[in-house]
Design an enzyme around this catalytic site. Structure first.
Site, PDB file in Angstrom:
ATOM      1  N   SER A 163       0.843  -1.191   0.000  1.00  0.00           N
ATOM      2  CA  SER A 163       0.000   0.000   0.000  1.00  0.00           C
ATOM      3  C   SER A 163       0.879   1.242   0.000  1.00  0.00           C
ATOM      4  O   SER A 163       2.005   1.219   0.497  1.00  0.00           O
ATOM      5  CB  SER A 163      -0.894  -0.002   1.236  1.00  0.00           C
ATOM      6  N   SER A 164       0.341   2.340  -0.513  1.00  0.00           N
ATOM      7  CA  SER A 164       1.097   3.590  -0.528  1.00  0.00           C
ATOM      8  C   SER A 164       1.340   4.137   0.872  1.00  0.00           C
ATOM      9  O   SER A 164       2.178   5.017   1.054  1.00  0.00           O
ATOM     10  CB  SER A 164       0.358   4.640  -1.363  1.00  0.00           C
ATOM     11  N   CYS A 165       0.625   3.611   1.883  1.00  0.00           N
ATOM     12  CA  CYS A 165       0.808   4.116   3.251  1.00  0.00           C
ATOM     13  C   CYS A 165       2.148   3.690   3.854  1.00  0.00           C
ATOM     14  O   CYS A 165       2.485   4.112   4.967  1.00  0.00           O
ATOM     15  CB  CYS A 165      -0.333   3.672   4.147  1.00  0.00           C
ATOM     16  N   TYR A 171      -0.705  -0.948  10.045  1.00  0.00           N
ATOM     17  CA  TYR A 171      -0.864  -1.565   8.719  1.00  0.00           C
ATOM     18  C   TYR A 171       0.386  -1.331   7.878  1.00  0.00           C
ATOM     19  O   TYR A 171       0.894  -2.249   7.220  1.00  0.00           O
ATOM     20  CB  TYR A 171      -2.094  -0.981   8.021  1.00  0.00           C
ATOM     21  N   LYS A 179       3.126  -4.051   6.175  1.00  0.00           N
ATOM     22  CA  LYS A 179       3.424  -4.092   4.746  1.00  0.00           C
ATOM     23  C   LYS A 179       4.917  -3.866   4.472  1.00  0.00           C
ATOM     24  O   LYS A 179       5.495  -4.482   3.570  1.00  0.00           O
ATOM     25  CB  LYS A 179       2.571  -3.058   3.997  1.00  0.00           C
ATOM     26  N   HIS A 182     -12.772   2.713   3.122  1.00  0.00           N
ATOM     27  CA  HIS A 182     -11.879   3.791   2.703  1.00  0.00           C
ATOM     28  C   HIS A 182     -12.678   4.986   2.202  1.00  0.00           C
ATOM     29  O   HIS A 182     -13.893   4.918   2.039  1.00  0.00           O
ATOM     30  CB  HIS A 182     -10.920   3.286   1.616  1.00  0.00           C
TER      31      HIS A 182
END
Length: 313
Positions: A108-110, A137, A141, A180
């Site tokens: 994920s971009s997070c 999260y 990742k 989201h």
């Protein structure tokens, strides 16, 4: 990948996994391996070990994860860290033990630092503090990316990592608290239209900027990279363009036909100010998205209407 290769899609019922499954079926792959969460609990080490021993997949798309928006990530911090670590540890390690030819790990971009320069380049990973609201999260990742690289370094495994931007599309999660931003907006504007409400209230100031990729475009990119990308590290998957939350709200409002006002609750958190992916590496490999945001929102809304009759009044 051959058309008869045994391909395991972990998380095939989710938005990402179902898009990858549709893409593989459309391309003529005939030996797809799937298990729902009731059939196989991916957090259960013994169960996953037995599954891999029995099935021996050739390729793995690791799209399974515990996911959610700001509220869910802030509320269930321990669950998000523990469960995601369990899922990816079990699948990556058992892929190694059972000779999987190639694995794709979806993140994920997070994973990028909260205040990283924009647009986000792959090399910005681990260069600063994470956004607190989704830190558990993101940490899971990041561990997955490093695990894939470690198994590549130590055991020669061809495990690759891809980092999608914010996703939306068919089979999205429209839960009132745990979804989201884009699917949450679709549901809230729809319900406001149905009830005749005069306004829809959006969390935050409306100024943060977000990039959105239609899930079927992501599936196209994953299919392409599974065939053409074999490097350590990670590759971003996105559109390379973004909109403000306010602009997004207007797009959703127009798609749904809500005629009331949009208000912003500035007492609520904004989250990360901006998360735009640098997709030059992806474009360099020869892939670019095709579905733009206004079209994608219309497609997502039609899917919402077809599958969520329980919220129609």
């Amino acid at each position: 990948m051959k058309k008869t290769s045994k391909i395991y899609i972990a998380g095939h019922n989710g938005m990402v996994g179902s898009a990858i499954t549709r893409k593989l079926k459309a391309e003529g792959f005939t030996n797809l391996l799937t298990r729902g969460s009731k059939e196989l609990d991916l957090r259960d080490q013994a169960a996953v070990t037995e599954f891999f021993k029995k099935e021996k997949p050739d390729y793995v798309f690791l799209a399974a994860a515990k996911v959610g928006g700001i509220v869910a990530n802030s509320t269930y911090r321990a669950d998000f860290l523990y469960e995601n670590l369990c899922i990816q540890n079990n699948i990556i390690h058992n892929s190694y033990l059972n000779g999987v030819t190639k694995l794709m790990f979806l993140g994920s971009s997070c994973i990028y630092p909260k205040m990283a320069p924009q647009p986000l380049k792959e090399e910005y990973l681990l260069t600063g503090p994470l956004e607190y609201t989704n830190e558990p999260y993101a940490l899971a990742k990041i561990a997955g990316i490093k695990m894939c690289d470690a198994y590549r370094d130590q055991y020669g495994c061809n495990y690759i990592s891809v980092m999608p931007t914010n996703l939306y599309g068919l089979n999205d999660n429209y839960h009132p608290q745990n979804s989201h931003v884009l699917p949450a907006m679709i549901r809230r504007f729809h319900e406001a239209k149905q009830s005749g409400a005069e306004e829809v209230v959006i969390w935050g100031t409306g100024t943060p900027m977000r990039e959105f990729l239609y899930a079927d475009d992501l599936a196209e990119a994953c299919y392409y990279l599974m065939q053409h990308y074999n490097e350590p590290g990670l590759v971003n998957i996105g559109t390379g363009t973004d909109v403000t939350i306010k602009e997004l709200a207007v797009l959703v409002k127009d798609a749904i036909g809500f005629e009331g006002r949009i208000e912003f609750d500035t007492s609520k958190p904004d989250g990360t100010p901006r998360k735009l992916m640098d997709v030059s590496k992806l474009h360099g490999y020869g892939w670019k998205h095709t579905i733009e945001l206004p079209e994608g929102i219309q497609l997502a809304y039609q899917d919402f209407l077809s599958k969520h009759q329980n919220v129609l009044s």
